[in-house]
Design a protein around this motif. Structure first.
Motif: not given
Length: 486
Positions: A119-120, A319-322, A382-384
């Motif tokens: 994420a970083s 969390p994964d909107t796909t 954002r996803l991570l």
């Protein structure tokens, strides 16, 4: 007293002393032999109307029945504790210490840290691959623990079969020895060696289940389980009971005693309570039944609950909107979407979605979504971040095995690790107590068996008596020679 009477008295004394000396020699030679009962000679005065002297009434086998009974019960308790400790210790070793590389908790921490690192810098394919690799390592650890639990259940099932066979064989041997001992006593023989062998046979199986031996007529014994279940009593039935069991190889997670896919115990063809609280529980056999049907099953259920919770935190709607409804999420049930009706054994099937396999070229989907058609913004973390948030979220678990309170995923992992460690500590304590008790009873049993110092003192007295009788015979011989020479 006539010379003939004196000679007869002395000869009877020599015979008794000779027999007593042989028994002392046997006692000393078998002082450390398990199941050996110290022998002593029963003597009495010859009846009135004879020439006098000593009569040999028989050989007595000296055993402290109370101590022997307590020791056998302790053998069973020790057998139960040893098996439970071995199982708990083995599972704890498989999980590993919390600060040990490759342990369940350290692998989960590595997955969490890999998510934070990615994420970083979401543009780094190397960091994304590290997330996939850490996730795969964690799921493989769950697979390994699940497989080991089922291997332990399979081993327990085989051990049950082996113990049942040993019990049936031993009961048949005791029946045969009972018959031989009875025949020996009826014919005025010495059945002590047969009694030693019978005790050895019973002792060999005393760790399998708690046994009680009850004396019957003509030197025979009846055997009962501690529950009172008759195993062998020839005053009731000439044959011992037959314990039945059918092994299953291999044992898998969906096989249980309750659903009929695993065999329970039978006595003479009738099913009995096959738990450790049943008629044949309390010893090594009860421990293996407890492992196969209760402890390992409960452990597998919690592990499956953890696997389910992990899958559902990353499933469609998360969390994964796909992801579309019915799609497998980041974690899958053997590559497919998870079916809530098929939770049993899930920990052995959970795997990372192959779309983001660390060996492939799709790790970018960890950043852009499993359902993404193309790469997105390489700087979008954002996803991570949402993945990390899903792990930390306090939510109700879908599995009843995890309780009804809200928890983060890390708390479920920590609770499972702590429960296994606590079970091992309890098993250690029970094993330590039962082992100490068993050792103390064995030492007490030996102390009441052959005392070599006392035997040597008896041997000195026997020598003195032998010499006195020999002197009488010598004196009688001299007197008779004198009479003949007159």
């Amino acid at each position: 007293m006539s010379l003939t009477g004196a000679l007869s008295n002395a000869l009877s004394g020599l015979t008794a002393n000779s027999r007593a000396a042989a028994l002392v020699a046997s006692n000393i030679a078998n002082a450390t032999t398990e199941s050996y009962g110290r022998r002593s000679l029963d003597l009495s005065s010859r009846p009135a109307g004879t020439l006098g002297g000593v009569a040999i009434d028989g050989v007595r086998r000296n055993v402290d029945v109370a101590v022997l009974s307590d020791r056998r019960l302790s053998d069973a308790q020790s057998g139960f504790a040893d098996n439970m400790q071995s199982f708990a210790s083995g599972i704890e070793t498989l999980l590993g210490a919390s600060d040990e590389a490759g342990s369940l908790t350290s692998l989960y921490s590595a997955f969490e840290n890999a998510l934070l690192s990615a994420a970083s810098d979401p543009s780094s394919d190397q960091r994304l691959a590290s997330v996939a690799l850490a996730a795969e390592d964690f799921t493989e650890k769950l697979n390994g623990i699940s497989d080991e639990i089922q291997l332990q259940r399979t081993a327990a099932d085989r051990a049950i079969a082996a113990d049942v066979e040993s019990l049936n064989t031993a009961l048949g041997r005791v029946k045969a020895l009972n018959t031989a001992i009875s025949e020996s006593l009826i014919s005025d023989g010495d059945p002590s060696a047969l009694m030693d062998e019978r005790q050895r046979v019973i002792d060999e199986v005393s760790a399998i289940l708690p046994l009680r031996s009850v004396a019957r007529e003509n030197g025979t014994v009846a055997l009962y389980a501690a529950s009172g279940t008759v195993l062998l009593d020839q005053t009731i039935h000439s044959d011992p009971v037959t314990i039945g069991f059918t092994p299953q190889n291999p044992v898998t997670a969906h096989m249980t005693l309750d659903n009929g896919l695993l065999s329970g115990l039978e006595i003479d063809g009738f099913a009995i309570d096959s738990s450790n609280d049943g008629p044949l529980g309390g010893g090594r056999l009860g421990a293996q039944l407890q492992i196969r049907d209760t402890v390992a099953v409960d452990m597998q259920a919690v592990l499956d609950g953890i696997a389910r919770d992990l899958i559902e935190r990353f499933a469609p709607g998360g969390p994964d909107t796909t992801l579309a409804s019915g799609d497998p999420g980041l974690f899958t049930d053997g590559g497919a979407a998870f079916d809530a009706l098929d939770e049993t054994g899930l920990a052995g099937r959970i795997s990372l979605n192959p779309l983001v396999s660390p060996d492939g070229n799709g790790v970018w989907r960890l950043r852009d979504g499993l359902g993404a058609a193309t790469r997105g913004d390489v700087g979008d973390a954002r996803l991570l971040q949402a993945y990390s948030g899903a792990l930390d979220a306090l939510q109700l678990p879908g599995s009843a095995s995890l309780g009804s309170g809200t928890s983060s995923f890390s708390q479920h992992v920590a609770d499972f690790h702590s429960a296994i460690a606590a079970a091992r500590v309890r098993a250690d304590g029970e094993q330590s107590f039962s082992s100490a008790q068993n050792t103390a009873l064995k030492e007490l049993e030996l102390s009441k068996s052959v005392d070599t110092d006392a035997e040597l003192q008896d041997l000195l007295r026997i020598e003195q008596h032998y010499a006195a009788n020999a002197r009488v015979i010598s004196t009688v011989d001299e007197l008779m020679q004198t009479l003949l020479n007159m």
